[in-house]
Write a protein that holds these residues in place. Sequence first.
Motif, PDB file in Angstrom:
ATOM      1  N   LEU A   1       0.806  -1.227   0.000  1.00 44.29           N
ATOM      2  CA  LEU A   1       0.000   0.000   0.000  1.00 44.29           C
ATOM      3  C   LEU A   1       0.841   1.281   0.000  1.00 44.29           C
ATOM      4  O   LEU A   1       0.326   2.355  -0.299  1.00 44.29           O
ATOM      5  N   VAL A   2       2.132   1.158   0.314  1.00 41.54           N
ATOM      6  CA  VAL A   2       2.998   2.338   0.345  1.00 41.54           C
ATOM      7  C   VAL A   2       3.047   2.955  -1.054  1.00 41.54           C
ATOM      8  O   VAL A   2       3.364   2.290  -2.032  1.00 41.54           O
ATOM      9  N   GLY A   3       2.686   4.214  -1.146  1.00 44.52           N
ATOM     10  CA  GLY A   3       2.712   4.926  -2.418  1.00 44.52           C
ATOM     11  C   GLY A   3       1.471   4.726  -3.271  1.00 44.52           C
ATOM     12  O   GLY A   3       1.323   5.372  -4.307  1.00 44.52           O
ATOM     13  N   ALA A   4       0.581   3.832  -2.857  1.00 41.06           N
ATOM     14  CA  ALA A   4      -0.635   3.590  -3.643  1.00 41.06           C
ATOM     15  C   ALA A   4      -1.620   4.729  -3.442  1.00 41.06           C
ATOM     16  O   ALA A   4      -1.590   5.438  -2.439  1.00 41.06           O
ATOM     17  N   LYS A   5      -2.487   4.889  -4.434  1.00 40.87           N
ATOM     18  CA  LYS A   5      -3.558   5.881  -4.322  1.00 40.87           C
ATOM     19  C   LYS A   5      -4.847   5.257  -4.818  1.00 40.87           C
ATOM     20  O   LYS A   5      -4.837   4.165  -5.389  1.00 40.87           O
ATOM     21  N   GLU A   6      -5.927   5.935  -4.589  1.00 38.34           N
ATOM     22  CA  GLU A   6      -7.236   5.415  -4.976  1.00 38.34           C
ATOM     23  C   GLU A   6      -7.250   5.053  -6.457  1.00 38.34           C
ATOM     24  O   GLU A   6      -6.750   5.803  -7.290  1.00 38.34           O
ATOM     25  N   GLY A   7      -7.778   3.872  -6.748  1.00 39.06           N
ATOM     26  CA  GLY A   7      -7.855   3.384  -8.116  1.00 39.06           C
ATOM     27  C   GLY A   7      -6.686   2.489  -8.520  1.00 39.06           C
ATOM     28  O   GLY A   7      -6.774   1.777  -9.519  1.00 39.06           O
ATOM     29  N   ASP A   8      -5.593   2.501  -7.749  1.00 35.11           N
ATOM     30  CA  ASP A   8      -4.433   1.656  -8.061  1.00 35.11           C
ATOM     31  C   ASP A   8      -4.719   0.196  -7.747  1.00 35.11           C
ATOM     32  O   ASP A   8      -5.422  -0.122  -6.789  1.00 35.11           O
ATOM     33  N   GLU A   9      -4.133  -0.682  -8.552  1.00 31.52           N
ATOM     34  CA  GLU A   9      -4.160  -2.113  -8.244  1.00 31.52           C
ATOM     35  C   GLU A   9      -2.840  -2.450  -7.555  1.00 31.52           C
ATOM     36  O   GLU A   9      -1.774  -2.052  -8.022  1.00 31.52           O
ATOM     37  N   ILE A  10      -2.958  -3.149  -6.440  1.00 34.58           N
ATOM     38  CA  ILE A  10      -1.762  -3.563  -5.714  1.00 34.58           C
ATOM     39  C   ILE A  10      -1.666  -5.082  -5.730  1.00 34.58           C
ATOM     40  O   ILE A  10      -2.673  -5.771  -5.859  1.00 34.58           O
ATOM     41  N   LYS A  11      -0.448  -5.580  -5.636  1.00 39.27           N
ATOM     42  CA  LYS A  11      -0.213  -7.024  -5.553  1.00 39.27           C
ATOM     43  C   LYS A  11       0.636  -7.277  -4.328  1.00 39.27           C
ATOM     44  O   LYS A  11       1.542  -6.498  -4.019  1.00 39.27           O
ATOM     45  N   TYR A  12       0.330  -8.374  -3.636  1.00 33.23           N
ATOM     46  CA  TYR A  12       1.085  -8.739  -2.443  1.00 33.23           C
ATOM     47  C   TYR A  12       0.998 -10.241  -2.222  1.00 33.23           C
ATOM     48  O   TYR A  12       0.120 -10.911  -2.764  1.00 33.23           O
ATOM     49  N   ARG A  13       1.939 -10.751  -1.447  1.00 30.43           N
ATOM     50  CA  ARG A  13       1.999 -12.186  -1.181  1.00 30.43           C
ATOM     51  C   ARG A  13       1.209 -12.533   0.077  1.00 30.43           C
ATOM     52  O   ARG A  13       1.231 -11.797   1.053  1.00 30.43           O
ATOM     53  N   THR A  14       0.535 -13.667   0.014  1.00 27.50           N
ATOM     54  CA  THR A  14      -0.173 -14.225   1.164  1.00 27.50           C
ATOM     55  C   THR A  14       0.318 -15.659   1.340  1.00 27.50           C
ATOM     56  O   THR A  14       1.014 -16.187   0.448  1.00 27.50           O
ATOM     57  N   PRO A  15      -0.050 -16.320   2.410  1.00 29.15           N
ATOM     58  CA  PRO A  15       0.341 -17.726   2.561  1.00 29.15           C
ATOM     59  C   PRO A  15      -0.184 -18.610   1.418  1.00 29.15           C
ATOM     60  O   PRO A  15       0.382 -19.659   1.132  1.00 29.15           O
ATOM     61  N   ARG A  16      -1.229 -18.167   0.754  1.00 30.14           N
ATOM     62  CA  ARG A  16      -1.801 -18.940  -0.357  1.00 30.14           C
ATOM     63  C   ARG A  16      -1.256 -18.521  -1.713  1.00 30.14           C
ATOM     64  O   ARG A  16      -1.718 -18.995  -2.737  1.00 30.14           O
ATOM     65  N   GLY A  17      -0.317 -17.590  -1.745  1.00 25.63           N
ATOM     66  CA  GLY A  17       0.262 -17.116  -3.001  1.00 25.63           C
ATOM     67  C   GLY A  17      -0.020 -15.642  -3.216  1.00 25.63           C
ATOM     68  O   GLY A  17      -0.564 -14.955  -2.355  1.00 25.63           O
ATOM     69  N   GLU A  18       0.356 -15.159  -4.391  1.00 21.09           N
ATOM     70  CA  GLU A  18       0.170 -13.739  -4.686  1.00 21.09           C
ATOM     71  C   GLU A  18      -1.297 -13.439  -4.939  1.00 21.09           C
ATOM     72  O   GLU A  18      -2.015 -14.226  -5.551  1.00 21.09           O
ATOM     73  N   THR A  19      -1.728 -12.288  -4.477  1.00 20.64           N
ATOM     74  CA  THR A  19      -3.094 -11.836  -4.710  1.00 20.64           C
ATOM     75  C   THR A  19      -3.056 -10.355  -5.061  1.00 20.64           C
ATOM     76  O   THR A  19      -2.031  -9.700  -4.909  1.00 20.64           O
ATOM     77  N   SER A  20      -4.160  -9.848  -5.542  1.00 20.02           N
ATOM     78  CA  SER A  20      -4.227  -8.436  -5.903  1.00 20.02           C
ATOM     79  C   SER A  20      -5.546  -7.847  -5.414  1.00 20.02           C
ATOM     80  O   SER A  20      -6.497  -8.572  -5.128  1.00 20.02           O
ATOM     81  N   ALA A  21      -5.558  -6.539  -5.330  1.00 19.91           N
ATOM     82  CA  ALA A  21      -6.756  -5.812  -4.913  1.00 19.91           C
ATOM     83  C   ALA A  21      -6.665  -4.409  -5.486  1.00 19.91           C
ATOM     84  O   ALA A  21      -5.581  -3.932  -5.831  1.00 19.91           O
ATOM     85  N   THR A  22      -7.806  -3.761  -5.582  1.00 20.95           N
ATOM     86  CA  THR A  22      -7.863  -2.376  -6.031  1.00 20.95           C
ATOM     87  C   THR A  22      -8.113  -1.479  -4.824  1.00 20.95           C
ATOM     88  O   THR A  22      -8.976  -1.773  -3.997  1.00 20.95           O
ATOM     89  N   VAL A  23      -7.363  -0.407  -4.736  1.00 14.18           N
ATOM     90  CA  VAL A  23      -7.531   0.545  -3.645  1.00 14.18           C
ATOM     91  C   VAL A  23      -8.751   1.405  -3.969  1.00 14.18           C
ATOM     92  O   VAL A  23      -8.763   2.136  -4.958  1.00 14.18           O
ATOM     93  N   VAL A  24      -9.783   1.301  -3.134  1.00 17.87           N
ATOM     94  CA  VAL A  24     -10.994   2.096  -3.311  1.00 17.87           C
ATOM     95  C   VAL A  24     -10.810   3.436  -2.611  1.00 17.87           C
ATOM     96  O   VAL A  24     -11.055   4.485  -3.204  1.00 17.87           O
ATOM     97  N   THR A  25     -10.411   3.407  -1.332  1.00 19.07           N
ATOM     98  CA  THR A  25     -10.110   4.632  -0.592  1.00 19.07           C
ATOM     99  C   THR A  25      -8.848   4.414   0.222  1.00 19.07           C
ATOM    100  O   THR A  25      -8.539   3.289   0.635  1.00 19.07           O
ATOM    101  N   LEU A  26      -8.125   5.492   0.455  1.00 17.24           N
ATOM    102  CA  LEU A  26      -6.932   5.455   1.299  1.00 17.24           C
ATOM    103  C   LEU A  26      -6.880   6.791   2.034  1.00 17.24           C
ATOM    104  O   LEU A  26      -6.667   7.821   1.431  1.00 17.24           O
ATOM    105  N   LYS A  27      -7.166   6.734   3.339  1.00 15.04           N
ATOM    106  CA  LYS A  27      -7.256   7.962   4.145  1.00 15.04           C
ATOM    107  C   LYS A  27      -6.225   7.924   5.251  1.00 15.04           C
ATOM    108  O   LYS A  27      -6.306   7.086   6.152  1.00 15.04           O
ATOM    109  N   PRO A  28      -5.244   8.847   5.205  1.00 18.51           N
ATOM    110  CA  PRO A  28      -4.305   8.946   6.313  1.00 18.51           C
ATOM    111  C   PRO A  28      -5.006   9.444   7.562  1.00 18.51           C
ATOM    112  O   PRO A  28      -6.099  10.034   7.469  1.00 18.51           O
ATOM    113  N   PRO A  29      -4.414   9.246   8.728  1.00 20.62           N
ATOM    114  CA  PRO A  29      -5.072   9.721   9.952  1.00 20.62           C
ATOM    115  C   PRO A  29      -5.173  11.250   9.958  1.00 20.62           C
ATOM    116  O   PRO A  29      -4.335  11.923   9.351  1.00 20.62           O
ATOM    117  N   ALA A  30      -6.183  11.730  10.624  1.00 19.07           N
ATOM    118  CA  ALA A  30      -6.391  13.183  10.681  1.00 19.07           C
ATOM    119  C   ALA A  30      -5.376  13.885  11.533  1.00 19.07           C
ATOM    120  O   ALA A  30      -4.727  13.382  12.358  1.00 19.07           O
TER     121      ALA A  30
END
Length: 154
Positions: free
Chosen positions: A125-154
Motif C-alpha cells: 500500500l505504500v505509495g498507492a492511491k485510490e484506483g491503483d491495483e496492488i499485488k502482495y503475497r499471502t500464505p496462499r500465493g500472490e493476490t491483488s486488490a484495487t484501492v478504493v479509498t486510502l485515508k491517512p489519519p487526521a
Amino acid sequence: MVTSGDNGFSPAARRQLEKELADLRAQRDAMAPLVGEQERTGDAADQAEVLDRAEAAAYLDRRIADVAAKLEHGGRNSKGLLPDGTTVTLRFSDGDEDELHVVTIPGEDADASTVTSDSPLGLALVGAKEGDEIKYRTPRGETSATVVTLKPPA
C-alpha cells in the motif's frame, strides 16, 4: 526521555509500547547483577551460562533502545511506511470490499480489520492511491486488490 504527544501512534499502540519498555527494563534490571559478576573459575558449563546471560542482556539492551526510539521519534512514516491510523478500503477480484485499519504495532484490540504497516499488504500500500491495483503475497500465493479509498489519519 519520551516526548509528549502521540508521535503517530494510536493510544493503544502507545500503551503497548510503554508497557513493553517497562517490562524490558525490569527484565534487564533483574539480570544486571548477574552480568556484572566476576568471571567464575569453573567448568565450561559455568562459562557458557555467563555467556548466555551476556547475550540475553545485549538483546534486551538492543530491544530497549529500539522501543525507546520508537516512542521518542514516533511511528509516522519513520521507515517510509503508512502511518498508524490510516484507513484503506480494498476491492478484491470476487467483488468483496474490506475496510482495513493500518497499525504500526498490533495491540490488544487488533482483529481481522487491522493490517500492520510492515506486512506484505501494508508494504504493497505504500505509495498507492485510490484506483491503483496492488499485488502482495499471502500464505496462499500472490493476490491483488484495487484501492478504493486510502485515508491517512487526521
